[in-house]
Design an enzyme around this catalytic site. Structure first.
Site, short mmCIF file in Angstrom:
data_model
loop_
_atom_site.label_atom_id
_atom_site.label_comp_id
_atom_site.label_asym_id
_atom_site.label_seq_id
_atom_site.Cartn_x
_atom_site.Cartn_y
_atom_site.Cartn_z
N LYS A 49 32.17 47.72 40.72
CA LYS A 49 32.97 46.50 40.64
C LYS A 49 33.47 46.25 42.05
O LYS A 49 34.56 46.71 42.44
CB LYS A 49 34.13 46.70 39.65
CG LYS A 49 35.11 45.55 39.57
CD LYS A 49 34.67 44.43 38.67
CE LYS A 49 35.69 43.29 38.67
NZ LYS A 49 35.36 42.20 37.75
N ASP A 60 38.26 47.57 35.41
CA ASP A 60 36.94 47.23 34.87
C ASP A 60 35.97 48.39 35.00
O ASP A 60 35.31 48.80 34.03
CB ASP A 60 36.37 45.99 35.57
CG ASP A 60 37.14 44.73 35.19
OD1 ASP A 60 38.26 44.85 34.65
OD2 ASP A 60 36.62 43.62 35.43
N1 ATP Z 1 32.96 41.68 22.05
C1 ATP Z 1 34.24 41.94 22.24
N2 ATP Z 1 34.98 42.49 21.24
C2 ATP Z 1 36.29 42.77 21.41
N3 ATP Z 1 36.97 42.52 22.55
C3 ATP Z 1 36.28 41.98 23.56
C4 ATP Z 1 34.90 41.66 23.47
N4 ATP Z 1 34.50 41.13 24.63
C5 ATP Z 1 35.57 41.12 25.42
N5 ATP Z 1 36.65 41.62 24.79
C6 ATP Z 1 38.00 41.76 25.31
O1 ATP Z 1 38.32 40.55 25.98
C7 ATP Z 1 38.91 40.81 27.25
C8 ATP Z 1 38.02 40.20 28.35
O2 ATP Z 1 36.75 40.86 28.32
P1 ATP Z 1 36.13 41.47 29.64
O3 ATP Z 1 37.18 42.27 30.35
O4 ATP Z 1 34.87 42.17 29.30
O5 ATP Z 1 35.86 40.12 30.44
P2 ATP Z 1 35.40 39.94 31.95
O6 ATP Z 1 34.45 38.81 32.00
O7 ATP Z 1 34.94 41.24 32.46
O8 ATP Z 1 36.77 39.53 32.66
P3 ATP Z 1 37.12 39.59 34.26
O9 ATP Z 1 36.72 38.27 34.80
O10 ATP Z 1 38.60 39.82 34.24
O11 ATP Z 1 36.37 40.73 34.85
C9 ATP Z 1 39.09 42.31 27.33
O12 ATP Z 1 40.37 42.65 26.86
C10 ATP Z 1 38.03 42.87 26.39
O13 ATP Z 1 38.35 44.13 25.84
MG MG Z 2 35.70 42.38 34.02
#
Ligand code: ATP
Ligand code: MG
Length: 252
Positions: free
Chosen positions: A38, A56
């Site tokens: 990351k 992350d």
């Molecule tokens: N399929 C899923 N089921 C349950 N919770 C989820 C799911 N996908 C994402 N989340 C939850 O939603 C939130 C955002 O997901 P995630 O962190 O993967 O997004 P991201 O795109 O990586 O965000 P960032 O831009 O902050 O890196 C987190 O709290 C994650 O645990």
């Molecule tokens: Mg993320």
């Protein structure tokens, strides 16, 4: 060239980290010595021992039962910023400019010790890194195949198709799209999610490789594995030409 997969999204909070964890688990289960990266983590948190953590990468590595030493951590997340905002702003606020050259050095360091990197971007493709460059420029420098993650519901068609346009304008290879339910999808909106798969495949000339269901408040990793089990994230694998038109979601 650095062997890896660049995981980007249609925006922030769409499921890039959950997908990174799933892809890392998928690869490691097949005995590929993959590691998550990351490069720019905003919203970094400080642990009780004063160490700054990248939530992350922590999540992805924990999901894959991977323990790494401090030297490796420094390269997994070379840019850790406490402010939870766009990378360019976090860099400006903390007085530490982001350079792609520095990220590439870390990527090479990790690649020398691992078979493959699963690199999670920050935000979407046009999230700025500094005054001149965006995540898309980093994707270009890394030159890895791209996996595009978006939410499965209303609004995603436009965001996915625009992201694909941007990637193709820069000649980036796109492995496919993952649609993710970051929240439970109400029964009344199921028809939208189902059509989104078909419509993205048709207009985007791309495969929707998987739909990750809502995994609960503490994401159920076995369900994540099940949703990605039929995918192929092996380096060099490309779905057969035109496969998006014949896939389960494709227009008949
Ligand atoms: N399929 C899923 N089921 C349950 N919770 C989820 C799911 N996908 C994402 N989340 C939850 O939603 C939130 C955002 O997901 P995630 O962190 O993967 O997004 P991201 O795109 O990586 O965000 P960032 O831009 O902050 O890196 C987190 O709290 C994650 O645990
Ligand atoms: Mg993320």
């Amino acid at each position: 060239m650095i062997p890896g997969i660049f995981i980007t999204g249609t925006g922030t909070g769409v499921g890039k980290t959950v997908t990174t964890a799933g892809v890392l688990r998928w690869l490691r289960k097949r005995s590929i010595n993959a590691i998550a990266m990351k490069p720019v983590q905003t919203g970094a948190v400080t642990a009780s021992d004063g160490r700054m953590l990248a939530p992350d990468a922590e999540f992805a590595l924990r999901a894959a039962s991977l323990d790494v030493d401090a030297a490796t951590w420094a390269h997994i997340s070379p840019y850790l910023f406490p402010p939870a905002c766009s990378p360019h702003l976090a860099a400006r606020l903390t007085g530490r400019p982001i350079t792609i050259a520095n990220i590439m050095q870390s990527a090479h360091w990790l690649a020398a010790r691992h078979d493959l990197l699963v690199v999670e971007g920050a935000g979407g493709l046009m999230a700025p890194l500094n005054e001149d460059q965006t995540m898309l420029d980093l994707a270009g420098a890394l030159a890895m195949p791209v996996l595009l993650v978006g939410p499965s519901g209303l609004g995603v068609i436009n965001h996915v198709l625009l992201s694909l346009e941007a990637l193709r304008q820069r000649s980036r290879e796109v492995m496919g799209v993952i649609l993710n339910d970051a929240q439970p999808v109400p029964e009344s909106e199921r028809y939208i999610c189902e059509d989104n798969v078909r419509t993205i495949e048709w207009f985007g000339h791309i495969r929707v490789l998987a739909r990750v269901p809502y995994l609960g408040h503490h994401p159920d990793l076995s369900q994540l594995d099940a949703s990605l089990a039929h995918c192929n994230f092996l380096p060099g694998y490309a779905p057969p030409a035109g496969a998006h038109r014949q896939s389960a979601g494709g227009r008949q």
